[in-house]
Write a protein that holds these residues in place. Structure first.
Motif, PDB file in Angstrom:
ATOM      1  N   ARG A 193       3.642   3.254 -46.732  1.00  0.00           N
ATOM      2  CA  ARG A 193       3.043   2.515 -45.699  1.00  0.00           C
ATOM      3  C   ARG A 193       2.609   1.260 -45.898  1.00  0.00           C
ATOM      4  N   PRO A 195       0.006  -1.546 -45.862  1.00  0.00           N
ATOM      5  CA  PRO A 195      -1.568  -1.574 -45.920  1.00  0.00           C
ATOM      6  C   PRO A 195      -2.384  -2.185 -44.935  1.00  0.00           C
ATOM      7  N   GLY A 198      -1.162   1.019 -41.935  1.00  0.00           N
ATOM      8  CA  GLY A 198      -0.987   2.375 -42.062  1.00  0.00           C
ATOM      9  C   GLY A 198       0.127   3.039 -41.882  1.00  0.00           C
ATOM     10  N   SER A 224       1.258   4.896 -50.642  1.00  0.00           N
ATOM     11  CA  SER A 224       0.682   3.507 -50.315  1.00  0.00           C
ATOM     12  C   SER A 224       0.917   2.459 -51.182  1.00  0.00           C
ATOM     13  N   ASP A 225       1.331   2.990 -52.468  1.00  0.00           N
ATOM     14  CA  ASP A 225       1.476   2.176 -53.414  1.00  0.00           C
ATOM     15  C   ASP A 225       2.995   1.907 -54.075  1.00  0.00           C
TER      16      ASP A 225
END
Length: 308
Positions: A193, A195, A198, A224-225
């Motif tokens: 996603r 940053p 989102g 997210s990473d």
């Protein structure tokens, strides 16, 4: 005679459009900036800003005053920033923004060499996967992509910003063959996603001939990473799409393989952002030169290219 801090508060507020942004740049409170500007206005006997709940707007007198003092203050800042230590080395706190994974893998290992060359510089490095506003947030430099070039900020291209599809050898052996982008719809996606939003951004693949195709992976999971996505892909749980600086670590180890190796996402360039050369302090100039040198020595532009 007006104090330098009052004039600097005025110029920063004019540059950024708000007392709070000026305060972040200067390391003060918003109230302190507002009081200094109000004191300056009182002493000069003129209103410099029209204030609203949303933004500051310079008055006609404020515009004239900014033209008079803005360039002079920049010259003074430049002189102060370029002051050296007693032995003639660049000095000061160096505030730099960079992505978490990229910074830890490619920049942190260079810290010892950099400090050996420039011992009077104190790094203040921020690891954050987001574009920053160099001027408003008071950064000396930033490494990344997609940063707006506001007035006074320039970019030096370091490498292409390519993204590639990856999967583990075990996953590829156990699942339907991937011969064209259309086959992606049959495979589990380990998606990443944004940053900023989102959400998972829709990406478009291209090949060397210029043909294009959407990334149509099934959403199996979202991270997210990018390093976490690669580690999950190593476990054989799906296909992921990550930028080349992250991908090369796993490709060179052989734990992940390129999926559809003739296809990649072109998302622009990886660049080094900093203030225009005329206003660049010595600490920033040596950091820029150092990073450009390291990219050249390590052939990172070639390593980060998806086109071989």
């Amino acid at each position: 005679m007006e104090s330098m801090i009052s004039i600097e508060c005025f110029v920063n507020a004019a540059d950024t459009g708000s007392f709070s942004a000026a305060a972040r740049r200067m390391g003060l409170t918003s109230a302190a900036v507002g009081k200094n500007v109000a004191r300056l206005e009182s002493n000069l006997g003129v209103r410099l800003f029209q204030r609203s709940t949303r933004k500051l707007t310079l008055t006609e007198a404020g515009e004239r005053f900014l033209q008079e003092v803005g360039g002079a203050l920049g010259t003074i800042r430049n002189a102060v920033n370029n002051l050296a230590t007693a032995d003639g080395h660049p000095a000061g706190t160096l505030k730099v923004s960079m992505g978490t994974g990229f910074g830890r893998q490619y920049v942190v290992p260079l810290l010892g060499d950099f400090l050996q060359r420039y011992p009077a510089i104190s790094p203040d490095w921020h690891f954050d996967n987001r574009p920053v506003d160099l001027i408003a947030e008071g950064f000396d430099a930033a490494i990344g992509g997609g940063i707006d070039l506001s007035p006074g900020v320039v970019a030096r291209e370091l490498a292409p910003a390519h993204r590639v599809l990856l999967a583990s050898p075990a996953y590829l052996a156990d699942h339907a063959p991937l011969r064209s982008p259309q086959d992606l719809a049959l495979h589990d996606g380990i998606l990443i996603r944004s940053p900023q939003t989102g959400r998972v951004r829709p990406w478009t693949l291209r090949d060397r001939a210029g043909a294009q195709a959407p990334v149509t992976l099934k959403v199996r999971m979202t991270m997210s990473d990018p390093n976490a996505a690669c580690e999950i892909a190593e476990m054989g749980l799906g296909v992921t799409l990550v930028s080349m600086p992250h991908a090369v670590l796993y490709l060179e180890r052989g734990t992940l393989m390129r999926v559809l190796p003739d296809w990649y996402v072109d998302s622009g360039t990886l660049s080094l952002y900093f203030t225009a050369a005329r206003l660049m302090p010595a600490k920033t100039r040596v950091f820029v030169d150092f990073m450009v040198e390291q990219f050249r020595r390590q052939a990172l532009a070639e390593r980060f290219s998806a086109v071989r």
